[in-house]
Every structure is written in C-alpha cells, then in structure tokens.
Design a protein around this motif. Structure first.
Motif, short mmCIF file in Angstrom:
data_model
loop_
_atom_site.label_atom_id
_atom_site.label_comp_id
_atom_site.label_asym_id
_atom_site.label_seq_id
_atom_site.Cartn_x
_atom_site.Cartn_y
_atom_site.Cartn_z
N CYS A 1 0.87 -1.17 0.00
CA CYS A 1 0.00 0.00 0.00
C CYS A 1 0.91 1.23 0.00
N LEU A 2 0.64 2.20 -0.85
CA LEU A 2 1.56 3.32 -1.02
C LEU A 2 0.83 4.67 -0.98
N GLY A 3 1.28 5.51 -0.08
CA GLY A 3 0.76 6.87 -0.04
C GLY A 3 1.69 7.87 -0.72
N SER A 4 3.00 7.59 -0.68
CA SER A 4 3.96 8.58 -1.18
C SER A 4 3.78 8.93 -2.67
N PRO A 5 3.39 7.97 -3.55
CA PRO A 5 3.21 8.38 -4.95
C PRO A 5 2.14 9.46 -5.11
N ILE A 6 1.15 9.45 -4.23
CA ILE A 6 0.08 10.45 -4.35
C ILE A 6 0.65 11.84 -4.13
N ARG A 7 1.53 11.95 -3.12
CA ARG A 7 2.14 13.27 -2.86
C ARG A 7 3.01 13.69 -4.04
N CYS B 1 -6.14 8.91 -4.30
CA CYS B 1 -5.86 8.92 -2.84
C CYS B 1 -4.91 7.82 -2.38
N LEU B 2 -4.70 6.77 -3.17
CA LEU B 2 -3.89 5.65 -2.70
C LEU B 2 -3.42 4.82 -3.89
N CYS B 3 -2.26 4.22 -3.74
CA CYS B 3 -1.80 3.23 -4.72
C CYS B 3 -1.61 1.91 -4.00
N VAL B 4 -1.85 0.82 -4.69
CA VAL B 4 -1.48 -0.50 -4.16
C VAL B 4 -0.77 -1.25 -5.28
N GLY B 5 0.46 -1.68 -4.98
CA GLY B 5 1.26 -2.41 -5.96
C GLY B 5 1.17 -3.91 -5.71
#
Ligand SMILES: Cc1cc2nc3c(=O)[nH]c(=O)nc-3n(C[C@H](O)[C@H](O)[C@H](O)COP(=O)(O)O)c2cc1C
Length: 204
Positions: free
Chosen positions: A148-154, A178-182
C-alpha cells in the motif's frame, strides 16, 4: 462463471458449478485460513520481474470491489497499470523538475493500482482503504505480494505533470487520487513489524 463463483472456486479449492450455482465447499478450517492469511500479509518492497496475470488481478480486483462500503455507493475508482512503458511514463512525469527519479516510491511492483475517492462523500476514503485491504489480503492468499503506497500520491500531486498523469489514468470528473497498491511476486519475506496492543482497550 459469476465473479462470486470465480472467487469461491479459487479460495476454496473448487466446487463452483458453471450453471450459475455457487457450491460452497469451504469447511471449518477456512476460518483459521482467513486469520492465518491476515497474519501472513506483509508489505513487500522487493519483487520478482514476473508480472501478475490479468486473470489473477481480476480475482484480486473482484475481492476489492466486494469490500464493505458506505451505503454501497462504491465511492471508489481503480485504474490498473501493468504495462511497463505506461509505468515508466508515470515515473518520469512524476520526477520532472526534481533532482532524483522518484519512481522508486512504487517499490518495483510490476502491477500498480491507482485508487481514487469521491470527495463529495465523507466516508469515501474509508471505502477506498477497505477496498485496498481486500485486494491485499486476497493477493496474499493467491501468493501475490502487495504494498500500500501513499507517497506516490504526494509526488503526483506536487508534479508539474500532474494533469498529464491524471488524464492518462482517466478517473471520472471530481474523483481524487488517494492511494496506490502495488502487486507482484515477492522477492523477500519480511518479518512482521511490532504492533502496539496499548492502542486497544476493552471498555467495561
Ligand atoms: C495509507 C498507507 C500508506 C503507506 N505508504 C507507504 C509508502 O509510501 N511507502 C512504503 O514503502 N510503504 C507504505 N505503506 C506501508 C506501511 O509502511 C506498512 O503497512 C507498515 O509499515 C506495516 O507493515 P506491514 O504492512 O508489513 O504489516 C503504507 C501503508 C498505508 C496503510
């Protein structure tokens, strides 16, 4: 086979009839399997190069959209990027104007999902989080790693190429990333990080 049967067939090891009838072959050991699956999931930050087949991703996405969600509004949208060239475009667009390539924030996952929320619904972020968790847990049960990734959104929101990236992803008007999931096949097996039980209390 309906989506539900497709998922049941995979998670319970068969038993889904093709005549529109779902036959539940799960036994009592399944409940233990769910707990074990939850406890086995870890954020994976090192992946094998092999991608995740779209048929497998469809099961994961089916589990995602079956998450509980406020008023069944399904106040999410998901875009799946499994084309390395498209992913490269996003990474380089995000990095434009920066000293470093920030694409490493995707942690090398070969399939990336981008999740957008509906800001007109106050519980939409929770809907998106639950969708993400359902996807990650189903991935674990299929041997697929996730992060789960928040940093790409920023990085995307701060990027001068933000609009290019968003128009490529093509979310509906008003939706906000709002969110990425790889997802990908794990090339590491990290230990569980410590959890703080003092945050949880029974109230008498
Ligand atoms: C909302 C959210 C945002 C996160 N953003 C990142 C991120 O940008 N980069 C990253 O490596 N991990 C990110 N993570 C993963 C967390 O670091 C990880 O879930 C946490 O350390 C617990 O480890 P575990 O998932 O292995 O149990 C994020 C997780 C959540 C739920």
């Amino acid at each position: 086979m309906s989506g539900l049967c497709m998922v049941a067939a995979v998670s319970c090891g068969g038993g889904a009839a093709d005549n529109n009838e779902c036959v539940n072959t799960c036994d009592a050991s399944s409940s233990k399997a769910v707990v074990e699956n939850i406890m086995a999931r870890r954020s994976i930050r090192k992946y094998k190069q092999q991608t995740v087949a779209r048929d497998t991703m469809k099961i994961i996405l089916e589990c995602g959209i079956n998450a509980p969600n406020g008023q069944n509004k399904q106040s999410w949208e998901v875009r799946v990027v499994d084309n390395p060239e498209t992913m490269e475009f996003i990474k380089s667009a995000m990095s434009e104007g920066r000293d470093v390539n920030v694409g490493s924030c995707f942690r090398g996952a070969p399939v990336m999902t981008f999740i957008a929320r509906d800001p007109s619904y106050d519980f939409s972020a929770y809907d998106c989080g639950l969708l993400a968790e359902n996807m990650m847990l189903s991935a674990t049960s299929l041997g697929v790693g996730s992060i789960c990734l928040g940093s790409p959104i920023r990085f995307i929101n701060d990027s001068p190429k933000k609009n290019d990236i968003l128009s490529l992803l093509g979310f509906s008007e008003g939706y906000e990333l709002c969110l990425c999931v790889g997802f990908g096949y794990p090339d590491e097996a990290p230990d569980a990080k410590p959890r703080d039980w003092s945050k949880v209390k029974f109230v008498d």
